[in-house]
Design a protein around this motif. Structure first.
Motif, PDB file in Angstrom:
ATOM      1  N   VAL A  75      -6.376   3.785  -7.043  1.00 23.89           N
ATOM      2  CA  VAL A  75      -6.350   3.984  -8.500  1.00 23.89           C
ATOM      3  C   VAL A  75      -5.848   2.715  -9.187  1.00 23.89           C
ATOM      4  N   SER A  76      -4.778   2.118  -8.631  1.00 26.48           N
ATOM      5  CA  SER A  76      -4.276   0.865  -9.204  1.00 26.48           C
ATOM      6  C   SER A  76      -5.334  -0.229  -9.115  1.00 26.48           C
ATOM      7  N   THR A  81      -9.343   4.754 -13.985  1.00 25.72           N
ATOM      8  CA  THR A  81      -8.561   5.812 -13.345  1.00 25.72           C
ATOM      9  C   THR A  81      -9.473   6.808 -12.631  1.00 25.72           C
ATOM     10  N   SER A  84       0.817  -1.210   0.000  1.00 25.76           N
ATOM     11  CA  SER A  84       0.000   0.000   0.000  1.00 25.76           C
ATOM     12  C   SER A  84       0.858   1.271   0.000  1.00 25.76           C
ATOM     13  N   TRP A 104       2.975   1.922  -2.239  1.00 27.19           N
ATOM     14  CA  TRP A 104       3.133   2.363  -3.625  1.00 27.19           C
ATOM     15  C   TRP A 104       1.834   2.292  -4.433  1.00 27.19           C
ATOM     16  N   PHE A 105       0.938   1.401  -4.001  1.00 26.99           N
ATOM     17  CA  PHE A 105      -0.275   1.207  -4.799  1.00 26.99           C
ATOM     18  C   PHE A 105      -1.506   1.640  -4.013  1.00 26.99           C
ATOM     19  N   GLY A 106      -2.317   2.478  -4.635  1.00 35.96           N
ATOM     20  CA  GLY A 106      -3.530   2.962  -3.987  1.00 35.96           C
ATOM     21  C   GLY A 106      -4.773   2.486  -4.705  1.00 35.96           C
ATOM     22  N   ALA A 153     -10.496   7.453  -3.991  1.00 34.48           N
ATOM     23  CA  ALA A 153      -9.404   7.963  -3.166  1.00 34.48           C
ATOM     24  C   ALA A 153      -9.792   9.287  -2.515  1.00 34.48           C
ATOM     25  N   LEU A 198      -9.397   1.793 -19.029  1.00 29.97           N
ATOM     26  CA  LEU A 198      -8.282   2.569 -18.467  1.00 29.97           C
ATOM     27  C   LEU A 198      -8.778   3.923 -17.969  1.00 29.97           C
ATOM     28  N   PHE A 244      -9.932  -3.605 -15.998  1.00 31.20           N
ATOM     29  CA  PHE A 244      -9.448  -4.470 -17.082  1.00 31.20           C
ATOM     30  C   PHE A 244      -9.979  -5.895 -16.905  1.00 31.20           C
ATOM     31  N   LEU A 251      -9.730   7.568  -8.633  1.00 26.49           N
ATOM     32  CA  LEU A 251      -9.476   8.894  -8.067  1.00 26.49           C
ATOM     33  C   LEU A 251     -10.639   9.351  -7.186  1.00 26.49           C
ATOM     34  N   ILE A 293      -8.000   0.304 -11.730  1.00 24.48           N
ATOM     35  CA  ILE A 293      -7.601   0.031 -13.118  1.00 24.48           C
ATOM     36  C   ILE A 293      -7.528  -1.478 -13.354  1.00 24.48           C
ATOM     37  N   TYR A 294      -6.895  -2.209 -12.407  1.00 26.54           N
ATOM     38  CA  TYR A 294      -6.810  -3.661 -12.587  1.00 26.54           C
ATOM     39  C   TYR A 294      -8.203  -4.281 -12.629  1.00 26.54           C
TER      40      TYR A 294
END
Lengths: 132, 201
Positions: free
Chosen positions: B132-133, B176, B126, B128-130, B183, B172, B140, B180, B136-137
């Motif tokens: 938003v990641s 995103t 956590s 580095w990745f919030g 978040a 994508l 997809f 956001l 997106i994953y």
């Protein structure tokens, strides 16, 4: 200008290093998919000719094996997983058999001695040196 | 509420005062059940809102309800997020009259795929990745699951490959944006966006 600043303030604090990496990967994925899927025309039919005349026209969606008679003997054509190839042919040099699987629209395998050919077609007809 | 009752069916019912009132059924609900129901209701509201937005291409939707999924995932864990998402899919299809229709299976397959990916993605460090990641994953995965069902079941034709770049680009962008928004919501230390006026008990 002020609104631009506030948008930056709303977005940037929520993007961590890994999120940028994810965005980059996602963008790369989209670009690669676009290049791969929109570049060539996907074939959906195979036109089989014998002696210059259309012998059969088959969709690539159904797997099957087709035997085409020619002056030298029988050429066997196989359709499998949206690809087509000539499996066997009585021609002496076997050029069309060695050509292997055809996948893109416009690709063609020709057995000249036996006068048999398989050509893949898509939704749009493309021009090349054969049919220009 | 539909959501609340569905949620509690697994726990069985417990009668109060046996023999006195056999006709009354009491579902004992926990605070967590109420919370999940409330979140599913918010997600359902966003789904309805989203259906009113015209789309240039069928299937390209912002997926606003996933904002709720992301928040629930971060706050209450994967189990609660799965409950909220699946309740939203089922209840939403009942509302729109598409239960067990192709559209229902499309959203179900998308939801299941993105939940599976979220189960893995939430273990990303956590630092580095919030959200938003995660978003997106999940987006997809959602589109991959849907395209899989479309190809295997509805349109087994290579022609749908043409649409994949459009769907991927939409995943994508909307992934995103949703990430956001999620978040931003979680930035305020107040509790999640709740509808406190609706009492579920």
């Amino acid at each position: 200008m002020n609104s631009h600043e506030s948008i930056r303030a709303a977005i940037l604090p929520h993007l961590k290093a890994g999120d940028w990496l994810t965005l980059l990967l996602g963008g790369l994925c989209v670009v690669l998919l676009t290049l791969k899927l929109w570049s060539g025309d996907l074939a959906d039919r195979a036109v089989i000719r014998s002696g210059g005349k259309i012998f059969r026209e088959v969709p690539l969606s159904r797997d099957q094996q087709i035997e085409v008679p020619g002056p030298l003997g029988v050429s066997v054509i196989r359709i499998q997983q949206r690809k087509a190839r000539i499996v066997s042919d009585p021609s002496p040099r076997q050029y069309c058999v060695r050509q292997g699987w055809l996948q893109q629209a416009g690709e063609i395998a020709i057995c000249l001695p036996n006068q048999v050919s398989v050509e893949l077609t898509g939704s749009t007809k493309k021009y090349d040196s054969l049919n220009y | 509420m539909t959501a609340s009752i569905t949620e509690n069916r697994g726990e069985g019912r417990r009668e109060k005062g046996e023999g006195e009132k056999p006709s009354s059924i009491l579902l004992n609900t926990t605070a967590e059940d109420h919370h999940i129901a409330r979140m599913a209701a918010v997600a359902l509201g966003l789904t309805i809102l989203e259906n009113a937005i015209p789309s240039p291409l069928p299937g390209v939707k912002p997926g606003l309800a996933n904002i709720v999924t992301l928040i629930v995932l971060a706050r209450y864990g994967w189990r609660a997020a799965a409950w909220v998402t699946l309740l939203r899919v089922v209840a939403g299809s009942l509302l729109f009259g598409s239960f067990l229709a192709p559209g229902f299976f499309l959203s179900l397959s998308g939801a299941v795929c993105s939940l599976l990916v979220l189960a893995v993605a939430r273990h990303l460090p956590s630092r580095w990745f919030g959200p938003v990641s995660h978003s997106i994953y999940a987006a997809f995965a959602h589109i991959a699951g849907q395209m899989g069902v479309v190809y295997v079941w509805l349109i087994p034709h290579a022609g749908i490959a043409y649409l994949i770049p459009i769907f991927a680009a939409a995943a994508l962008v909307f992934g995103t944006v949703n990430g956001l928004i999620a978040a931003r919501f979680m930035e305020n230390k107040t509790d999640c966006p709740q509808i406190t006026q609706i009492r579920t008990d």
